[in-house]
Design an enzyme around this catalytic site. Structure first.
Site, PDB file in Angstrom:
ATOM      1  CB  CYS A   5      49.318  27.539  39.071  1.00  0.00           C
ATOM      2  SG  CYS A   5      49.494  28.445  40.427  1.00  0.00           S
ATOM      3  CG  HIS A  65      45.224  27.462  37.789  1.00  0.00           C
ATOM      4  ND1 HIS A  65      45.298  26.761  39.114  1.00  0.00           N
ATOM      5  CD2 HIS A  65      45.790  28.768  38.146  1.00  0.00           C
ATOM      6  CE1 HIS A  65      45.986  27.361  39.983  1.00  0.00           C
ATOM      7  NE2 HIS A  65      46.256  28.496  39.478  1.00  0.00           N
ATOM      8  CG  ASN A 120      45.935  29.498  43.224  1.00  0.00           C
ATOM      9  OD1 ASN A 120      46.208  28.427  42.845  1.00  0.00           O
ATOM     10  ND2 ASN A 120      46.437  30.550  42.302  1.00  0.00           N
TER      11      ASN A 120
HETATM   12  C1  LIG Z   1      45.154  39.645  43.767  1.00  0.00           C
HETATM   13  C2  LIG Z   1      43.908  40.173  43.069  1.00  0.00           C
HETATM   14  C3  LIG Z   1      42.626  39.363  43.711  1.00  0.00           C
HETATM   15  C4  LIG Z   1      43.940  41.895  43.749  1.00  0.00           C
HETATM   16  O1  LIG Z   1      42.515  42.418  42.904  1.00  0.00           O
HETATM   17  P1  LIG Z   1      42.591  43.779  42.085  1.00  0.00           P
HETATM   18  O2  LIG Z   1      41.405  44.186  41.712  1.00  0.00           O
HETATM   19  O3  LIG Z   1      43.728  43.672  41.073  1.00  0.00           O
HETATM   20  O4  LIG Z   1      43.264  44.702  43.422  1.00  0.00           O
HETATM   21  P2  LIG Z   1      44.295  45.744  43.454  1.00  0.00           P
HETATM   22  O5  LIG Z   1      45.941  44.753  43.332  1.00  0.00           O
HETATM   23  O6  LIG Z   1      44.525  46.693  42.364  1.00  0.00           O
HETATM   24  O7  LIG Z   1      44.368  46.261  44.750  1.00  0.00           O
HETATM   25  C5  LIG Z   1      43.165  47.169  45.152  1.00  0.00           C
HETATM   26  C6  LIG Z   1      43.227  47.357  46.495  1.00  0.00           C
HETATM   27  O8  LIG Z   1      42.896  46.521  47.553  1.00  0.00           O
HETATM   28  C7  LIG Z   1      44.003  46.289  48.290  1.00  0.00           C
HETATM   29  N1  LIG Z   1      43.910  44.959  48.670  1.00  0.00           N
HETATM   30  C8  LIG Z   1      44.906  43.988  48.304  1.00  0.00           C
HETATM   31  N2  LIG Z   1      44.624  42.697  49.158  1.00  0.00           N
HETATM   32  C9  LIG Z   1      43.496  42.788  49.811  1.00  0.00           C
HETATM   33  C10 LIG Z   1      42.460  42.142  50.741  1.00  0.00           C
HETATM   34  N3  LIG Z   1      43.062  40.912  50.836  1.00  0.00           N
HETATM   35  N4  LIG Z   1      41.893  42.755  51.620  1.00  0.00           N
HETATM   36  C11 LIG Z   1      41.458  43.950  51.285  1.00  0.00           C
HETATM   37  N5  LIG Z   1      41.997  44.880  50.358  1.00  0.00           N
HETATM   38  C12 LIG Z   1      43.114  44.134  49.888  1.00  0.00           C
HETATM   39  C13 LIG Z   1      45.203  46.639  47.856  1.00  0.00           C
HETATM   40  O9  LIG Z   1      46.262  47.041  48.769  1.00  0.00           O
HETATM   41  C14 LIG Z   1      44.883  47.777  46.890  1.00  0.00           C
HETATM   42  O10 LIG Z   1      44.651  48.758  47.736  1.00  0.00           O
HETATM   43  P3  LIG Z   1      45.162  50.638  47.554  1.00  0.00           P
HETATM   44  O11 LIG Z   1      44.151  50.826  46.328  1.00  0.00           O
HETATM   45  O12 LIG Z   1      44.978  51.265  48.668  1.00  0.00           O
HETATM   46  O13 LIG Z   1      46.654  50.407  47.120  1.00  0.00           O
HETATM   47  C15 LIG Z   1      43.878  40.247  41.567  1.00  0.00           C
HETATM   48  O14 LIG Z   1      44.941  41.042  41.051  1.00  0.00           O
HETATM   49  C16 LIG Z   1      44.196  38.975  40.860  1.00  0.00           C
HETATM   50  O15 LIG Z   1      43.516  38.055  40.995  1.00  0.00           O
HETATM   51  N6  LIG Z   1      45.418  38.894  40.241  1.00  0.00           N
HETATM   52  C17 LIG Z   1      45.644  37.604  39.712  1.00  0.00           C
HETATM   53  C18 LIG Z   1      46.312  36.558  40.896  1.00  0.00           C
HETATM   54  C19 LIG Z   1      46.372  35.389  40.203  1.00  0.00           C
HETATM   55  O16 LIG Z   1      45.421  34.660  40.069  1.00  0.00           O
HETATM   56  N7  LIG Z   1      47.421  34.723  40.907  1.00  0.00           N
HETATM   57  C20 LIG Z   1      47.826  33.360  40.479  1.00  0.00           C
HETATM   58  C21 LIG Z   1      48.116  32.856  39.260  1.00  0.00           C
HETATM   59  S1  LIG Z   1      48.229  31.247  39.245  1.00  0.00           S
END
Ligand SMILES: CC(C)(COP(=O)(O)OP(=O)(O)OC[C@H]1O[C@@H](n2cnc3c(N)ncnc32)[C@H](O)[C@@H]1OP(=O)(O)O)[C@@H](O)C(=O)NCCC(=O)NCCS
EC number: 2.3.1.180
Length: 323
Positions: free
Chosen positions: A113, A250, A280
């Site tokens: 990214c 980004h 993204n």
């Molecule tokens: C991926 C992201 C959106 C998840 O959000 P979060 O608040 O951290 O959520 P968590 O990972 O703690 O997951 C919370 C719950 O949602 C669930 N979940 C994950 N994806 C889901 C989706 N698409 N729909 C519904 N629920 C989802 C998980 O399984 C978890 O369930 P559990 O509590 O029963 O285990 C977040 O971590 C994020 O944006 N991270 C950075 C990712 C990123 O930007 N990457 C690219 C960098 S270049």
């Protein structure tokens, strides 16, 4: 002092738009969850005939048009991508051929990214080092091809697209009032490689593989890394957040963008956000965001613009330029 000045920009998106609701029958998710956690509302997904090379070519042609140039004017193409058409040759060379360009040179840059930010910083060095006068810098990705479409924690986050800039050498005074690239800071740390990676490759599995991510871990590191590298860039240029006209980060997650801007003291109205439209798009996200803010008249000649990205590796970096 030689500066690398933006002469034009362009973008290209796949025809098909996929809304959050379109995932509801595929994985257990909802529009509400995706919007609340990420800010994403839709993304573009490439059809079989749309590739990193074809999207990159279209973005490059648009950038050349806006610069009033043709491929004959360009002497270097740098393509930032992690989803090349083939393992080799570089997709940049394929784009060079598609443009009918048989002079100069072209290569791919792989920093996931952060690729576009790395590529702009690299193009600037080629220009200032006298190895190139006019450079096409492209970010093009088809992440839809490496997603595990059964994994709800990743498949909803990414999209496809391409964006490009034309940079040209111009004599500057060596002052902050110059147009062009003014400062850059790049970082990487492979200790984090297992937090965001693709589980295949030519030298390991012999397959392309799928994207794997520990989203919470990425989130935890993102804001600190982004703000550190931006503060280093401000220090190099001798400016503060108040001097900026536009922050073009980004586009991975609205919460990361908001938290970074807040920590840096960048006013909300100076932040360009397109994650809702594109998801993204990895190395394409910054030039796609630039294309939206230039097209709608926000970014204008003479504006001070900060580009920033963070991604797999981890890699991260920032570029300050005057448009
Ligand atoms: C991926 C992201 C959106 C998840 O959000 P979060 O608040 O951290 O959520 P968590 O990972 O703690 O997951 C919370 C719950 O949602 C669930 N979940 C994950 N994806 C889901 C989706 N698409 N729909 C519904 N629920 C989802 C998980 O399984 C978890 O369930 P559990 O509590 O029963 O285990 C977040 O971590 C994020 O944006 N991270 C950075 C990712 C990123 O930007 N990457 C690219 C960098 S270049």
């Amino acid at each position: 002092m030689i500066r690398s000045v933006v002469r034009g920009n362009g973008a290209a998106l796949p025809r098909r738009i996929m809304k959050n609701a379109d995932f509801e029958g595929m994985v257990e998710t909802s529009d509400e969850w995706i919007v609340q956690r990420t800010g994403i509302r839709q993304r573009h997904v490439a059809a079989d005939d749309e590739t990193t090379a074809s999207l990159g070519e279209a973005a490059a042609r648009a950038a050349l048009d806006s610069a009033g140039m043709t491929p004959a004017d360009i002497d270097l193409i740098i393509l930032a991508t992690s989803t090349p058409n083939n393992t080799f040759p570089a997709t940049a060379v394929e784009i060079q051929n598609r443009l009918g360009m048989h002079h100069g040179f072209a290569f791919d840059m792989q920093a996931v990214c952060s690729g576009f930010v790395y590529a702009v910083a690299t193009a600037d060095l080629y220009i200032r080092g006298g190895l190139a006068k006019r450079v096409l810098v492209i970010g093009s990705e088809t992440f839809s091809r490496i997603l595990d479409w059964s994994d709800r924690s990743t498949c909803v986050l990414f999209g496809d697209g391409a964006g490009a800039l034309v940079l040209e050498a111009e004599e500057g005074a060596g002052a902050i009032t110059d147009r062009g690239v003014l400062a850059a800071s790049l970082r990487s740390d492979g200790a984090h490689k297992d937090k965001l990676f693709v589980d295949g490759g030519p030298s390991t599995t012999g397959t392309v593989g799928h994207l794997r991510m520990e989203g919470r871990e990425v989130f935890k590191h993102a804001v600190g890394m982004i703000t550190d590298v931006i503060e280093a860039t401000f220090g190099e240029a001798g400016i503060t957040a108040q001097d900026l006209d536009w922050f073009v980060p980004h586009q991975a997650n609205k919460r990361i963008i908001d938290a970074s801007a807040k920590k840096l003291g960048i006013a909300e109205e100076k932040v360009v956000v397109t994650v809702d439209l594109h998801g993204n798009t990895s190395a394409a996200s910054v030039p796609l965001a630039l294309s939206v803010a230039v097209a709608d008249g926000r970014i204008k000649k003479g504006d001070l613009v900060l580009l920033e990205a963070m991604g797999g590796g981890f890699t991260w970096g920032a570029v300050l330029l005057r448009w």
